[in-house]
Write a protein that holds these residues in place. Structure first.
Motif, PDB file in Angstrom:
ATOM      1  N   TYR A  27       0.771  -0.967  -0.295  1.00 21.64           N
ATOM      2  CA  TYR A  27       0.034   0.011  -0.059  1.00 21.64           C
ATOM      3  C   TYR A  27       0.748   1.191   0.010  1.00 21.64           C
ATOM      4  O   TYR A  27       2.042   1.316   0.571  1.00 21.64           O
ATOM      5  N   ARG A  28       0.359   2.396  -0.732  1.00 15.90           N
ATOM      6  CA  ARG A  28       1.028   3.648  -0.633  1.00 15.90           C
ATOM      7  C   ARG A  28       0.950   4.304   0.674  1.00 15.90           C
ATOM      8  O   ARG A  28       1.831   4.897   1.155  1.00 15.90           O
ATOM      9  N   ASP A  29      -0.271   4.096   1.046  1.00 10.96           N
ATOM     10  CA  ASP A  29      -0.349   4.906   2.401  1.00 10.96           C
ATOM     11  C   ASP A  29      -2.014   4.252   2.877  1.00 10.96           C
ATOM     12  O   ASP A  29      -2.525   3.347   2.330  1.00 10.96           O
ATOM     13  N   LYS A  30      -2.474   4.871   3.997  1.00 12.04           N
ATOM     14  CA  LYS A  30      -3.663   4.486   4.676  1.00 12.04           C
ATOM     15  C   LYS A  30      -4.934   4.598   3.695  1.00 12.04           C
ATOM     16  O   LYS A  30      -5.788   3.714   3.665  1.00 12.04           O
ATOM     17  N   PHE A  31      -4.739   5.538   2.917  1.00 15.08           N
ATOM     18  CA  PHE A  31      -6.092   5.887   1.976  1.00 15.08           C
ATOM     19  C   PHE A  31      -5.840   4.779   0.879  1.00 15.08           C
ATOM     20  O   PHE A  31      -7.148   4.308   0.676  1.00 15.08           O
ATOM     21  N   ASP A  32      -4.764   4.428   0.406  1.00 14.07           N
ATOM     22  CA  ASP A  32      -4.846   3.350  -0.515  1.00 14.07           C
ATOM     23  C   ASP A  32      -5.223   2.064   0.212  1.00 14.07           C
ATOM     24  O   ASP A  32      -5.708   1.059  -0.636  1.00 14.07           O
ATOM     25  N   LEU A  33      -4.978   1.736   1.277  1.00 13.13           N
ATOM     26  CA  LEU A  33      -5.338   0.409   2.147  1.00 13.13           C
ATOM     27  C   LEU A  33      -6.787   0.461   2.139  1.00 13.13           C
ATOM     28  O   LEU A  33      -7.328  -0.672   1.723  1.00 13.13           O
ATOM     29  N   LEU A  34      -7.293   1.465   2.319  1.00 10.12           N
ATOM     30  CA  LEU A  34      -8.762   1.556   2.596  1.00 10.12           C
ATOM     31  C   LEU A  34      -9.411   1.549   1.130  1.00 10.12           C
ATOM     32  O   LEU A  34     -10.307   0.509   0.999  1.00 10.12           O
ATOM     33  N   GLU A  35      -9.122   1.907   0.112  1.00  7.06           N
ATOM     34  CA  GLU A  35      -9.616   1.822  -1.172  1.00  7.06           C
ATOM     35  C   GLU A  35      -9.488   0.263  -1.673  1.00  7.06           C
ATOM     36  O   GLU A  35     -10.276  -0.224  -2.197  1.00  7.06           O
ATOM     37  N   GLN A  36      -8.118  -0.075  -1.454  1.00  2.42           N
ATOM     38  CA  GLN A  36      -8.053  -1.534  -2.105  1.00  2.42           C
ATOM     39  C   GLN A  36      -8.785  -2.639  -1.157  1.00  2.42           C
ATOM     40  O   GLN A  36      -9.328  -3.540  -1.810  1.00  2.42           O
ATOM     41  N   SER A  37      -8.987  -2.147   0.111  1.00  3.34           N
ATOM     42  CA  SER A  37      -9.864  -3.047   1.119  1.00  3.34           C
ATOM     43  C   SER A  37     -11.138  -3.158   0.636  1.00  3.34           C
ATOM     44  O   SER A  37     -11.721  -4.211   0.560  1.00  3.34           O
ATOM     45  N   GLU A  38     -11.575  -1.858   0.188  1.00  6.78           N
ATOM     46  CA  GLU A  38     -13.172  -1.649  -0.515  1.00  6.78           C
ATOM     47  C   GLU A  38     -13.356  -2.344  -1.633  1.00  6.78           C
ATOM     48  O   GLU A  38     -14.138  -3.329  -1.977  1.00  6.78           O
ATOM     49  N   ASP A  39     -12.315  -2.558  -2.581  1.00  6.82           N
ATOM     50  CA  ASP A  39     -12.147  -2.916  -3.805  1.00  6.82           C
ATOM     51  C   ASP A  39     -12.292  -4.519  -3.764  1.00  6.82           C
ATOM     52  O   ASP A  39     -12.989  -5.389  -4.525  1.00  6.82           O
ATOM     53  N   GLU A  40     -11.659  -5.144  -2.612  1.00 13.32           N
ATOM     54  CA  GLU A  40     -11.419  -6.648  -2.545  1.00 13.32           C
ATOM     55  C   GLU A  40     -12.735  -7.057  -1.972  1.00 13.32           C
ATOM     56  O   GLU A  40     -13.216  -8.038  -2.536  1.00 13.32           O
ATOM     57  N   LEU A  41     -13.429  -6.328  -1.168  1.00 14.89           N
ATOM     58  CA  LEU A  41     -14.827  -6.538  -0.757  1.00 14.89           C
ATOM     59  C   LEU A  41     -15.822  -7.017  -2.051  1.00 14.89           C
ATOM     60  O   LEU A  41     -16.426  -7.786  -2.161  1.00 14.89           O
ATOM     61  N   LEU A  42     -15.701  -5.901  -2.971  1.00 14.50           N
ATOM     62  CA  LEU A  42     -16.669  -5.833  -4.043  1.00 14.50           C
ATOM     63  C   LEU A  42     -16.027  -7.055  -5.084  1.00 14.50           C
ATOM     64  O   LEU A  42     -16.994  -7.664  -5.875  1.00 14.50           O
ATOM     65  N   ALA A  43     -14.784  -7.314  -5.111  1.00  5.76           N
ATOM     66  CA  ALA A  43     -14.240  -8.402  -6.077  1.00  5.76           C
ATOM     67  C   ALA A  43     -14.643  -9.720  -5.514  1.00  5.76           C
ATOM     68  O   ALA A  43     -15.273 -10.702  -6.124  1.00  5.76           O
ATOM     69  N   GLU A  44     -14.837  -9.957  -4.122  1.00  9.20           N
ATOM     70  CA  GLU A  44     -15.150 -11.389  -3.377  1.00  9.20           C
ATOM     71  C   GLU A  44     -16.855 -11.417  -3.637  1.00  9.20           C
ATOM     72  O   GLU A  44     -17.330 -12.581  -3.940  1.00  9.20           O
ATOM     73  N   ILE A  45     -17.632 -10.120  -3.554  1.00 10.12           N
ATOM     74  CA  ILE A  45     -18.834 -10.380  -3.814  1.00 10.12           C
ATOM     75  C   ILE A  45     -19.149 -10.779  -4.996  1.00 10.12           C
ATOM     76  O   ILE A  45     -20.063 -11.316  -5.674  1.00 10.12           O
ATOM     77  N   HIS A  46     -18.694 -10.260  -6.184  1.00 13.17           N
ATOM     78  CA  HIS A  46     -18.669 -10.292  -7.558  1.00 13.17           C
ATOM     79  C   HIS A  46     -18.569 -11.990  -7.917  1.00 13.17           C
ATOM     80  O   HIS A  46     -19.074 -12.511  -8.664  1.00 13.17           O
ATOM     81  N   GLU A  47     -17.668 -12.721  -7.228  1.00 18.59           N
ATOM     82  CA  GLU A  47     -17.193 -14.055  -7.400  1.00 18.59           C
ATOM     83  C   GLU A  47     -18.725 -14.811  -7.267  1.00 18.59           C
ATOM     84  O   GLU A  47     -18.850 -15.607  -7.910  1.00 18.59           O
ATOM     85  N   PHE A  48     -19.146 -14.693  -5.908  1.00 21.21           N
ATOM     86  CA  PHE A  48     -20.219 -15.561  -5.571  1.00 21.21           C
ATOM     87  C   PHE A  48     -21.490 -15.130  -6.515  1.00 21.21           C
ATOM     88  O   PHE A  48     -22.303 -16.158  -6.940  1.00 21.21           O
ATOM     89  N   ILE A  49     -21.541 -13.945  -6.855  1.00 26.43           N
ATOM     90  CA  ILE A  49     -22.724 -13.512  -7.877  1.00 26.43           C
ATOM     91  C   ILE A  49     -22.366 -14.318  -9.363  1.00 26.43           C
ATOM     92  O   ILE A  49     -23.205 -14.883  -9.840  1.00 26.43           O
ATOM     93  N   LYS A  50     -21.333 -14.305  -9.919  1.00 32.41           N
ATOM     94  CA  LYS A  50     -20.910 -14.999 -11.001  1.00 32.41           C
ATOM     95  C   LYS A  50     -21.332 -16.690 -10.724  1.00 32.41           C
ATOM     96  O   LYS A  50     -21.464 -17.076 -11.709  1.00 32.41           O
ATOM     97  N   GLU A  51     -21.075 -17.093  -9.555  1.00 35.25           N
ATOM     98  CA  GLU A  51     -21.263 -18.400  -9.505  1.00 35.25           C
ATOM     99  C   GLU A  51     -22.787 -18.911  -9.622  1.00 35.25           C
ATOM    100  O   GLU A  51     -23.132 -19.899  -9.710  1.00 35.25           O
ATOM    101  N   THR A  52     -23.898 -17.931  -9.434  1.00 33.34           N
ATOM    102  CA  THR A  52     -24.911 -18.237  -9.296  1.00 33.34           C
ATOM    103  C   THR A  52     -25.516 -18.370 -10.868  1.00 33.34           C
ATOM    104  O   THR A  52     -25.391 -17.585 -11.645  1.00 33.34           O
ATOM    105  N   THR A  53     -26.158 -19.440 -11.141  1.00 31.89           N
ATOM    106  CA  THR A  53     -26.454 -19.868 -12.497  1.00 31.89           C
ATOM    107  C   THR A  53     -28.019 -19.326 -12.716  1.00 31.89           C
ATOM    108  O   THR A  53     -28.826 -18.830 -11.846  1.00 31.89           O
ATOM    109  N   THR A  54     -28.309 -19.190 -13.760  1.00 29.58           N
ATOM    110  CA  THR A  54     -29.640 -18.782 -14.343  1.00 29.58           C
ATOM    111  C   THR A  54     -30.874 -19.798 -13.800  1.00 29.58           C
ATOM    112  O   THR A  54     -31.861 -19.622 -13.282  1.00 29.58           O
ATOM    113  N   GLU A  55     -30.313 -21.230 -13.786  1.00 30.47           N
ATOM    114  CA  GLU A  55     -31.143 -22.208 -13.122  1.00 30.47           C
ATOM    115  C   GLU A  55     -31.463 -22.172 -11.867  1.00 30.47           C
ATOM    116  O   GLU A  55     -32.527 -22.248 -11.331  1.00 30.47           O
TER     117      GLU A  55
END
Length: 201
Positions: free
Chosen positions: A53-81
């Motif tokens: 991390y560059r600083d605490k602000f970068d840490l916060l932003e990366q942490s937020e983006d990681e949360l969204l990336a993890e949520i995106h993963e299980f949304i992708k796993e949900t099938t139409t069926e």
């Protein structure tokens, strides 16, 4: 050392730093947190922190983006069926259940981000994320023929979703994730008038 071991170590180190950030934000708020606080709390040296991390602000932003990336993963796993079967059984959408389960698992950090003193920028980012991903997922099983301008519909739905999540966190997550997903589905698909008992289906 294999790449897999290095990757696991990086993930573990970043999780320790994020946990330290969560503890410190609870103790004294983000503005008062320093890099020294973070390295002491996580029991790492400054070099390790600046490797990621560059600083605490970068840490916060990366942490937020990681949360969204993890949520995106299980949304992708949900099938139409999965969605079709949930609708046929009158059950909440599976990826919404998983969303509430994930928020519960990460409730301390999510509560800090979405609470009264949270990060407004993350709330905007989360609503845009919901707009893009939820609409795409629902559009995979049904043609959306909106009776009002779609932008307004999505603004209403995403703001409502966020508000329900914030209320759930504020009430210390009294209802289980599946019940919350069903509550949200009732409001979303049948409207607040029906949910309040003002009108029938």
């Amino acid at each position: 050392m294999t790449n897999e071991k290095i990757d696991r170590r990086i993930v573990r180190t970043k999780r320790m730093i994020r946990d330290a950030l969560t503890d410190l934000m609870e103790e004294k708020g983000f503005e008062a947190v320093t890099v020294r606080d973070l390295t002491e709390k996580a029991d790492i040296n400054r070099g390790t922190f600046y490797l990621h991390y560059r600083d605490k602000f970068d840490l916060l932003e990366q942490s937020e983006d990681e949360l969204l990336a993890e949520i995106h993963e299980f949304i992708k796993e949900t099938t139409t069926e999965d969605i079709v079967q949930a609708n046929l059984r009158g059950e909440p959408l599976p990826f919404i259940v998983k969303l509430f389960e994930y928020i519960q698992e990460n409730s301390r950090f999510m509560k800090l981000l979405l609470g009264p003193n949270g990060n407004p920028a993350f709330q905007v980012k989360l609503k845009e994320f919901m707009k893009q991903n939820f609409l795409r997922k629902l559009g995979s099983v049904a043609n959306i023929d909106s009776r009002v301008p779609l932008d307004y519909l999505m603004a209403y739905v995403t703001s409502a979703h966020l508000g329900v999540i914030q209320q759930w966190l504020a009430e210390e997550m009294k209802q289980p994730p599946k019940e919350m997903a069903l509550t949200l589905a009732t409001i979303t698909f049948f409207g607040p008038g029906f949910a309040a008992g003002i009108r029938k289906k």
